[in-house]
Motif scaffolding. Structure first.
Motif, short mmCIF file in Angstrom:
data_model
loop_
_atom_site.label_atom_id
_atom_site.label_comp_id
_atom_site.label_asym_id
_atom_site.label_seq_id
_atom_site.Cartn_x
_atom_site.Cartn_y
_atom_site.Cartn_z
N PRO A 82 0.82 -1.23 0.00
CA PRO A 82 0.00 0.00 0.00
C PRO A 82 0.85 1.27 0.00
CG PRO A 82 -0.24 -1.20 2.08
CD PRO A 82 0.65 -2.02 1.21
N ALA A 83 2.02 1.22 0.66
CA ALA A 83 2.88 2.40 0.70
C ALA A 83 3.34 2.76 -0.71
CB ALA A 83 4.09 2.14 1.59
N LEU A 84 3.68 1.72 -1.47
CA LEU A 84 4.16 1.96 -2.83
C LEU A 84 3.04 2.42 -3.74
CD1 LEU A 84 6.96 1.62 -4.19
CD2 LEU A 84 5.94 -0.34 -5.35
N ARG A 85 1.84 1.88 -3.50
CA ARG A 85 0.69 2.28 -4.31
C ARG A 85 0.37 3.76 -4.08
NH1 ARG A 85 -2.80 -1.59 -2.79
NH2 ARG A 85 -3.86 -0.17 -1.39
N ARG A 86 0.36 4.15 -2.81
CA ARG A 86 0.09 5.56 -2.49
C ARG A 86 1.18 6.46 -3.07
NH1 ARG A 86 -1.94 3.71 2.44
NH2 ARG A 86 0.07 3.92 3.48
N TYR A 87 2.43 5.99 -2.96
CA TYR A 87 3.55 6.76 -3.51
C TYR A 87 3.37 6.96 -5.01
CZ TYR A 87 8.09 7.54 -5.63
OH TYR A 87 9.09 8.01 -6.41
N SER A 88 3.00 5.88 -5.71
CA SER A 88 2.82 5.98 -7.17
C SER A 88 1.75 7.00 -7.53
CB SER A 88 2.45 4.61 -7.75
OG SER A 88 3.48 3.70 -7.49
N GLN A 89 0.66 6.97 -6.76
CA GLN A 89 -0.42 7.93 -7.03
C GLN A 89 0.06 9.36 -6.80
OE1 GLN A 89 -3.34 6.43 -4.31
NE2 GLN A 89 -4.13 4.89 -5.72
N ARG A 90 0.67 9.59 -5.63
CA ARG A 90 1.14 10.95 -5.29
C ARG A 90 2.19 11.41 -6.29
NH1 ARG A 90 1.54 9.28 0.78
NH2 ARG A 90 -0.33 10.17 1.65
N PHE A 91 3.11 10.50 -6.62
CA PHE A 91 4.19 10.85 -7.54
C PHE A 91 3.64 11.20 -8.91
CE2 PHE A 91 7.29 9.92 -10.79
CZ PHE A 91 8.41 10.58 -10.33
N SER A 92 2.67 10.41 -9.40
CA SER A 92 2.12 10.65 -10.74
C SER A 92 1.45 12.01 -10.81
CB SER A 92 1.09 9.57 -11.09
OG SER A 92 1.69 8.31 -11.00
N VAL A 93 0.66 12.34 -9.78
CA VAL A 93 -0.04 13.63 -9.76
C VAL A 93 0.97 14.78 -9.72
CG1 VAL A 93 -1.57 15.11 -8.40
CG2 VAL A 93 -2.13 12.70 -8.70
N ALA A 94 1.98 14.66 -8.83
CA ALA A 94 2.97 15.73 -8.69
C ALA A 94 3.80 15.88 -9.95
CB ALA A 94 3.87 15.45 -7.48
N MET A 95 4.15 14.75 -10.57
CA MET A 95 4.95 14.82 -11.79
C MET A 95 4.15 15.42 -12.94
SD MET A 95 7.79 14.57 -13.05
CE MET A 95 9.10 13.55 -12.48
N ALA A 96 2.87 15.08 -13.02
CA ALA A 96 2.01 15.68 -14.05
C ALA A 96 1.93 17.19 -13.83
CB ALA A 96 0.62 15.05 -14.00
N TYR B 21 4.14 19.02 -12.40
CA TYR B 21 5.47 19.55 -12.74
C TYR B 21 5.55 19.86 -14.24
CZ TYR B 21 10.66 19.46 -13.00
OH TYR B 21 11.97 19.75 -13.21
N VAL B 22 5.16 18.87 -15.05
CA VAL B 22 5.22 19.04 -16.51
C VAL B 22 4.28 20.14 -16.98
CG1 VAL B 22 4.78 17.90 -18.72
CG2 VAL B 22 5.94 16.65 -16.89
N VAL B 23 3.04 20.11 -16.48
CA VAL B 23 2.04 21.09 -16.92
C VAL B 23 2.45 22.51 -16.53
CG1 VAL B 23 -0.34 21.89 -16.55
CG2 VAL B 23 0.11 19.46 -16.94
N THR B 24 2.94 22.68 -15.29
CA THR B 24 3.31 24.04 -14.85
C THR B 24 4.53 24.55 -15.60
OG1 THR B 24 4.53 23.08 -12.98
CG2 THR B 24 2.29 23.87 -12.54
N ILE B 25 5.46 23.67 -15.96
CA ILE B 25 6.61 24.10 -16.77
C ILE B 25 6.12 24.58 -18.13
CG2 ILE B 25 8.62 23.28 -18.07
CD1 ILE B 25 9.35 21.54 -15.68
N LEU B 26 5.21 23.81 -18.74
CA LEU B 26 4.68 24.19 -20.06
C LEU B 26 3.96 25.53 -19.97
CD1 LEU B 26 3.39 20.74 -21.38
CD2 LEU B 26 5.40 22.01 -22.15
N MET B 27 3.17 25.73 -18.90
CA MET B 27 2.45 26.98 -18.73
C MET B 27 3.41 28.15 -18.60
SD MET B 27 -0.57 25.67 -16.14
CE MET B 27 -0.68 27.22 -15.30
N ALA B 28 4.40 28.00 -17.73
CA ALA B 28 5.37 29.08 -17.50
C ALA B 28 6.17 29.36 -18.76
CB ALA B 28 6.29 28.72 -16.34
N ALA B 29 6.56 28.29 -19.47
CA ALA B 29 7.35 28.45 -20.69
C ALA B 29 6.53 29.16 -21.77
CB ALA B 29 7.83 27.09 -21.19
N PHE B 30 5.25 28.79 -21.86
CA PHE B 30 4.38 29.41 -22.86
C PHE B 30 4.23 30.90 -22.58
CE2 PHE B 30 0.10 30.77 -24.20
CZ PHE B 30 0.21 30.54 -25.56
#
Lengths: 142, 64
Positions: A16-30, A32-41
């Motif tokens: 369960p720890a790894l499952r929660r980590y994967s969820q949190r990591f995926s959201v945070a990484m998404a 990260y990518v979206v905010t970089i694109l927004m700022a770059a744009f």
């Protein structure tokens, strides 16, 4: 970015720890990518001053904090002490190497004519070294 | 630390995965403990002792 890769282990999906980590990591990484694109744009349109530009440029850093928090939560939640020990050591290697490289390059920049490295790469370096360390350290225990 | 986990596990016909499931840890953890490369925490050592119904010093021997 290699934060989720190469643990060297076949983690159970039931962890369960790894499952929660994967969820949190995926959201945070998404984020990260979206905010970089927004700022770059926004910056690409010539907006590099003002409150909105500063706010947009701050967002990727907040996403990085969220990624680090996901890692911290994982270490707190992981019940398997062996896996926790491996990840903790991998993170220490990652912190140490990243700090050493970043500081050394800083001095090189200050005293020589080496190219200036963008500071945002520090986090990518941290993730890369963590991934490598997390793959290498388990070999010691085989 | 030396240990007799492998023998005790074999006596019961359990695989590393079976023991891992009983301890709720990864198979890699069981392997690392069995090979003496990773010393378990006191709670996990006591859990092993309870599982094998043996005193803890029968499972683990301290080496000077």
């Amino acid at each position: 970015m290699s934060c989720t890769t190469a643990t060297g282990f076949s983690f159970s999906k039931q962890n369960p720890a790894l499952r929660r980590y994967s969820q949190r990591f995926s959201v945070a990484m998404a984020a990260y990518v979206v905010t970089i694109l927004m700022a770059a744009f926004y910056a690409s349109k010539g907006h590099t001053h003002g409150a909105l530009a500063y706010m947009l440029a701050t967002l990727p850093g907040l996403a990085v904090i969220a990624i680090l928090a996901a890692i911290g939560h994982y270490l707190r939640d992981e019940k398997d002490e062996f896996l926790r020990a491996i990840q903790t050591e991998a993170l220490l290697w990652s912190c140490g190497i990243t700090l050493a490289v970043a500081t050394s390059w800083g001095f090189l920049q200050m005293f020589t004519d080496v190219p200036r490295a963008p500071l945002y790469l520090i986090f990518a370096l941290f993730c890369f070294v963590w991934g490598v360390a997390a793959a290498v350290i388990p070999r010691r225990y085989r | 630390m030396k240990n007799k986990l492998r023998e005790l596990r074999a006596d019961r016909g359990w695989s590393q995965a079976d023991l891992a499931a009983r301890l709720q840890v990864s198979r890699q953890s069981v392997n690392a403990i069995e090979t003496g490369k990773f010393d378990p925490s006191l709670p996990l050592a006591f859990l092993l002792a309870k599982l094998f119904n043996a005193p803890i010093e029968q499972l683990f021997q301290f080496e000077d």
